[in-house]
Write a protein that holds these residues in place. Structure first.
Motif, PDB file in Angstrom:
ATOM      1  N   GLY A 161     -25.304  25.252 -27.727  1.00 15.62           N
ATOM      2  CA  GLY A 161     -25.194  23.922 -28.318  1.00 15.62           C
ATOM      3  C   GLY A 161     -26.411  23.077 -28.014  1.00 15.62           C
ATOM      4  O   GLY A 161     -26.930  22.361 -28.883  1.00 15.62           O
ATOM      5  N   VAL A 162     -26.905  23.138 -26.774  1.00 15.15           N
ATOM      6  CA  VAL A 162     -28.139  22.440 -26.414  1.00 15.15           C
ATOM      7  C   VAL A 162     -29.295  22.962 -27.261  1.00 15.15           C
ATOM      8  O   VAL A 162     -30.164  22.194 -27.694  1.00 15.15           O
ATOM      9  N   GLY A 163     -29.302  24.282 -27.494  1.00 15.52           N
ATOM     10  CA  GLY A 163     -30.346  24.875 -28.325  1.00 15.52           C
ATOM     11  C   GLY A 163     -30.346  24.316 -29.735  1.00 15.52           C
ATOM     12  O   GLY A 163     -31.414  24.108 -30.330  1.00 15.52           O
ATOM     13  N   PHE A 164     -29.160  24.063 -30.311  1.00 17.54           N
ATOM     14  CA  PHE A 164     -29.092  23.430 -31.633  1.00 17.54           C
ATOM     15  C   PHE A 164     -29.872  22.115 -31.633  1.00 17.54           C
ATOM     16  O   PHE A 164     -30.656  21.827 -32.537  1.00 17.54           O
ATOM     17  N   PHE A 165     -29.641  21.325 -30.593  1.00 19.22           N
ATOM     18  CA  PHE A 165     -30.293  20.022 -30.493  1.00 19.22           C
ATOM     19  C   PHE A 165     -31.798  20.190 -30.268  1.00 19.22           C
ATOM     20  O   PHE A 165     -32.613  19.507 -30.901  1.00 19.22           O
ATOM     21  N   ILE A 166     -32.182  21.101 -29.381  1.00 19.60           N
ATOM     22  CA  ILE A 166     -33.596  21.317 -29.088  1.00 19.60           C
ATOM     23  C   ILE A 166     -34.343  21.780 -30.335  1.00 19.60           C
ATOM     24  O   ILE A 166     -35.473  21.348 -30.609  1.00 19.60           O
ATOM     25  N   GLY A 167     -33.719  22.664 -31.114  1.00 19.15           N
ATOM     26  CA  GLY A 167     -34.365  23.148 -32.325  1.00 19.15           C
ATOM     27  C   GLY A 167     -34.688  22.028 -33.294  1.00 19.15           C
ATOM     28  O   GLY A 167     -35.792  21.979 -33.860  1.00 19.15           O
ATOM     29  N   SER A 168     -33.737  21.115 -33.482  1.00 21.03           N
ATOM     30  CA  SER A 168     -33.979  19.999 -34.399  1.00 21.03           C
ATOM     31  C   SER A 168     -35.033  19.048 -33.848  1.00 21.03           C
ATOM     32  O   SER A 168     -35.865  18.519 -34.594  1.00 21.03           O
ATOM     33  N   VAL A 244     -19.251  22.647 -44.535  1.00 22.05           N
ATOM     34  CA  VAL A 244     -19.270  22.234 -45.943  1.00 22.05           C
ATOM     35  C   VAL A 244     -18.221  21.149 -46.184  1.00 22.05           C
ATOM     36  O   VAL A 244     -18.454  20.176 -46.922  1.00 22.05           O
ATOM     37  N   PHE A 245     -17.046  21.269 -45.551  1.00 23.54           N
ATOM     38  CA  PHE A 245     -16.000  20.264 -45.700  1.00 23.54           C
ATOM     39  C   PHE A 245     -16.458  18.912 -45.128  1.00 23.54           C
ATOM     40  O   PHE A 245     -16.260  17.870 -45.760  1.00 23.54           O
ATOM     41  N   LEU A 246     -17.062  18.946 -43.953  1.00 28.72           N
ATOM     42  CA  LEU A 246     -17.522  17.696 -43.341  1.00 28.72           C
ATOM     43  C   LEU A 246     -18.597  17.021 -44.188  1.00 28.72           C
ATOM     44  O   LEU A 246     -18.606  15.794 -44.342  1.00 28.72           O
ATOM     45  N   TYR A 247     -19.486  17.826 -44.740  1.00 28.75           N
ATOM     46  CA  TYR A 247     -20.571  17.268 -45.540  1.00 28.75           C
ATOM     47  C   TYR A 247     -20.113  16.868 -46.939  1.00 28.75           C
ATOM     48  O   TYR A 247     -20.405  15.772 -47.419  1.00 28.75           O
ATOM     49  N   GLY A 248     -19.363  17.765 -47.612  1.00 28.87           N
ATOM     50  CA  GLY A 248     -19.008  17.530 -49.006  1.00 28.87           C
ATOM     51  C   GLY A 248     -17.788  16.654 -49.203  1.00 28.87           C
ATOM     52  O   GLY A 248     -17.736  15.846 -50.137  1.00 28.87           O
ATOM     53  N   GLN A 249     -16.778  16.775 -48.316  1.00 26.41           N
ATOM     54  CA  GLN A 249     -15.532  16.033 -48.488  1.00 26.41           C
ATOM     55  C   GLN A 249     -15.498  14.734 -47.675  1.00 26.41           C
ATOM     56  O   GLN A 249     -14.962  13.730 -48.142  1.00 26.41           O
ATOM     57  N   LEU A 250     -16.041  14.764 -46.489  1.00 28.75           N
ATOM     58  CA  LEU A 250     -16.021  13.566 -45.642  1.00 28.75           C
ATOM     59  C   LEU A 250     -17.326  12.787 -45.692  1.00 28.75           C
ATOM     60  O   LEU A 250     -17.447  11.741 -45.045  1.00 28.75           O
ATOM     61  N   ASN A 251     -18.307  13.328 -46.437  1.00 28.79           N
ATOM     62  CA  ASN A 251     -19.598  12.650 -46.644  1.00 28.79           C
ATOM     63  C   ASN A 251     -20.366  12.401 -45.343  1.00 28.79           C
ATOM     64  O   ASN A 251     -21.043  11.379 -45.191  1.00 28.79           O
ATOM     65  N   TRP A 252     -20.252  13.310 -44.401  1.00 34.41           N
ATOM     66  CA  TRP A 252     -21.061  13.215 -43.192  1.00 34.41           C
ATOM     67  C   TRP A 252     -22.503  13.605 -43.523  1.00 34.41           C
ATOM     68  O   TRP A 252     -22.759  14.401 -44.419  1.00 34.41           O
ATOM     69  N   SER A 253     -23.454  13.044 -42.769  1.00 34.61           N
ATOM     70  CA  SER A 253     -24.855  13.429 -42.933  1.00 34.61           C
ATOM     71  C   SER A 253     -25.103  14.771 -42.251  1.00 34.61           C
ATOM     72  O   SER A 253     -24.282  15.244 -41.461  1.00 34.61           O
ATOM     73  N   PHE A 254     -26.251  15.373 -42.541  1.00 38.82           N
ATOM     74  CA  PHE A 254     -26.598  16.621 -41.880  1.00 38.82           C
ATOM     75  C   PHE A 254     -26.668  16.437 -40.362  1.00 38.82           C
ATOM     76  O   PHE A 254     -26.251  17.285 -39.592  1.00 38.82           O
ATOM     77  N   GLN A 255     -27.236  15.278 -39.936  1.00 32.27           N
ATOM     78  CA  GLN A 255     -27.347  15.021 -38.499  1.00 32.27           C
ATOM     79  C   GLN A 255     -25.970  14.904 -37.854  1.00 32.27           C
ATOM     80  O   GLN A 255     -25.752  15.384 -36.733  1.00 32.27           O
ATOM     81  N   GLN A 256     -25.038  14.267 -38.548  1.00 33.79           N
ATOM     82  CA  GLN A 256     -23.688  14.120 -38.013  1.00 33.79           C
ATOM     83  C   GLN A 256     -22.982  15.472 -37.917  1.00 33.79           C
ATOM     84  O   GLN A 256     -22.319  15.763 -36.918  1.00 33.79           O
ATOM     85  N   VAL A 257     -23.142  16.287 -38.945  1.00 30.22           N
ATOM     86  CA  VAL A 257     -22.514  17.608 -38.931  1.00 30.22           C
ATOM     87  C   VAL A 257     -23.097  18.457 -37.807  1.00 30.22           C
ATOM     88  O   VAL A 257     -22.363  19.039 -36.993  1.00 30.22           O
ATOM     89  N   PHE A 260     -22.166  17.036 -34.295  1.00 27.42           N
ATOM     90  CA  PHE A 260     -20.755  17.257 -33.954  1.00 27.42           C
ATOM     91  C   PHE A 260     -20.502  18.704 -33.554  1.00 27.42           C
ATOM     92  O   PHE A 260     -19.833  18.979 -32.557  1.00 27.42           O
ATOM     93  N   LEU A 261     -21.063  19.646 -34.321  1.00 30.23           N
ATOM     94  CA  LEU A 261     -20.874  21.056 -33.994  1.00 30.23           C
ATOM     95  C   LEU A 261     -21.557  21.412 -32.675  1.00 30.23           C
ATOM     96  O   LEU A 261     -21.036  22.227 -31.902  1.00 30.23           O
ATOM     97  N   ALA A 262     -22.713  20.797 -32.407  1.00 25.80           N
ATOM     98  CA  ALA A 262     -23.393  21.042 -31.133  1.00 25.80           C
ATOM     99  C   ALA A 262     -22.547  20.549 -29.964  1.00 25.80           C
ATOM    100  O   ALA A 262     -22.396  21.234 -28.944  1.00 25.80           O
TER     101      ALA A 262
END
Length: 414
Positions: A161-168, A244-257, A260-262
């Motif tokens: 999860g930390v790696g997800f953040f470091i990569g971005s 896809v549900f968080l982005y397409g149905q709840l209109n979360w941004s890529f950063q939020q998705v 949250f997963l991280a």
């Protein structure tokens, strides 16, 4: 210094070396996944094209777990551990020249090839590190084995999860190429530590026939089958359907998705590391038995089913997903921690690499099946359909574990 003290010191040193190598690899693995996802999205790749980039990553993970156990048993887990890190370095360097000038028809298969190297690297290091832990913990210290395996596995998930953040962050601050080179430098430093790890760990003298790559242990076979459905149950809604549900149905941004997963992966890893302490405090105080995994698998069935029912009853989707995912992560972490302990408790020293490799081949197979089903089921039945399939997969895992015996006493294992 007495011989026993010297052996204990060496065991701690070897554990530290294995863990450091695994941690370093895990950071780059999570960072590379997020780096590829974000970078190729900015180049205009469709979600399907981006998903295809990771297909070989999962497929070659299955092959690696199958053959990696044989390689580890013949040449030692040191070779497979640091060989995996070397392959990750190759994967990172292969990714460097790819840019917006490449045609998609060329870039996709090329990146798939690079990700194949990364998939091999990931499962070599995972199999090797968990096999090595079995070899540095004494046979009569099963409670310690559970604790240290949980710490290693839980920390891996948290660091991913930390790696997800470091990569971005690396992509935003250093750019694509410099981010890849920075991660390569980290892994090169880890390679230096290989000189202090004994070369014969996990190596056996007898030659292994090809037919022996398939586990002959009834316990390992049952546990591996349960593992397949358990991880299929997670990825069938977590990999494609949920983002896809968080982005397409709840209109979360890529950063939020992504954030949250991280956070979820980090929290999941922390709970997994604490699993032995929590089970000891609220349980019998003894290492997990077959009944332990049956309890937690049975408990897990209710979680995706409850989320699906809540969504069908039109409960607030955002709150339902967040709370449901928290409970799912909590219960799944206990399942995974107990699973990781049992595969080693059922294994004797001279077969540890073979059995762990076979077991994680089933793990990778479940992830691949879950990933494919996640996109397929979500396309036709939405997130609710993914959740019901998830509950069904956990139910099958629970039925399989009904045939699981208790681990043998340490003396019998030895």
């Amino acid at each position: 210094m007495t011989p026993s003290t010297t052996a204990e010191t060496i065991g701690v040193r070897n554990y530290a070396l294995v863990t450091a190598a695994y941690w370093g690899f895990t950071l780059t693995d999570g960072a590379l996944r997020m780096l590829v996802l974000l970078y190729f999205h900015t180049l205009g790749y469709t979600p399907l094209e981006v998903a295809m980039l990771f297909l070989f990553y999962e497929i070659f993970g299955i092959v690696t777990n199958f053959l990696g156990g044989w390689i580890g048993s013949q040449f030692g887990v040191k070779l497979t551990l640091y060989g995996g890190i070397a392959l990750q370095i190759i994967a990172l360097l292969l990714m460097v020249p790819v840019d917006e000038s490449w045609a998609i028809a060329v870039a996709v298969p090329y990146v798939m090839m690079a990700q194949a190297f990364s998939g091999v690297a990931k499962d070599l290091t995972k199999m090797s590190s968990k096999s090595a832990i079995r070899l540095v913990i004494p046979q009569n210290a099963q409670s310690s084995l559970f604790k240290w395996v949980a710490i290693l596995t839980g920390s891996k998930n948290a660091l991913k999860g930390v790696g997800f953040f470091i990569g971005s962050v690396l992509l935003a601050t250093l750019g694509y190429v410099n981010a890849l080179l920075t991660m390569t430098g980290l892994l090169l430093m880890i390679m230096i530590s290989s000189r202090w790890l004994p070369s014969g760990m996990g190596k056996i003298k007898a030659k292994i026939k090809f037919t022996q790559l398939f586990s002959k242990s009834r316990e390992i076979n049952i546990l591996s089958a349960a593992r397949f459905f358990l991880f299929g149950a997670r990825d069938v809604w977590f990999v494609v359907g949920l983002p896809v549900f968080l982005y397409g149905q709840l209109n979360w941004s890529f950063q939020q998705v992504g954030g949250f997963l991280a956070i979820w992966v980090i929290g999941y890893g922390m709970i997994q590391s604490l699993a032995p302490t929590l089970l000891n405090r609220f349980g019998s105080g003894h290492p997990p038995q077959a009944s332990t995994i049956r309890f937690w698998t049975g408990f897990l069935i209710a979680v995706p089913a409850s989320i699906a029912i809540a969504l069908q009853m039109d409960r607030p989707a955002g709150q339902t997903i967040i709370l449901g995912l928290m409970f799912f992560g909590l219960v799944f972490a206990f399942n995974s921690a107990v699973h990781s302990y049992l595969v080693l408790a059922y294994t004797d020293d001279d077969k540890v690499a073979l059995n762990v490799g076979f077991y994680y081949m089933a793990n990778s197979g479940g992830r691949l099946a879950g990933t494919v089903l996640s996109g397929l089921i979500f396309q036709f039945y939405g997130l609710v359909g993914c959740l019901w399939v998830s509950a069904l997969c956990v139910l099958i895992a629970e039925i399989i574990t009904l045939n699981l015996p208790n681990p043998k006493p340490p003396g019998a294992i030895a």
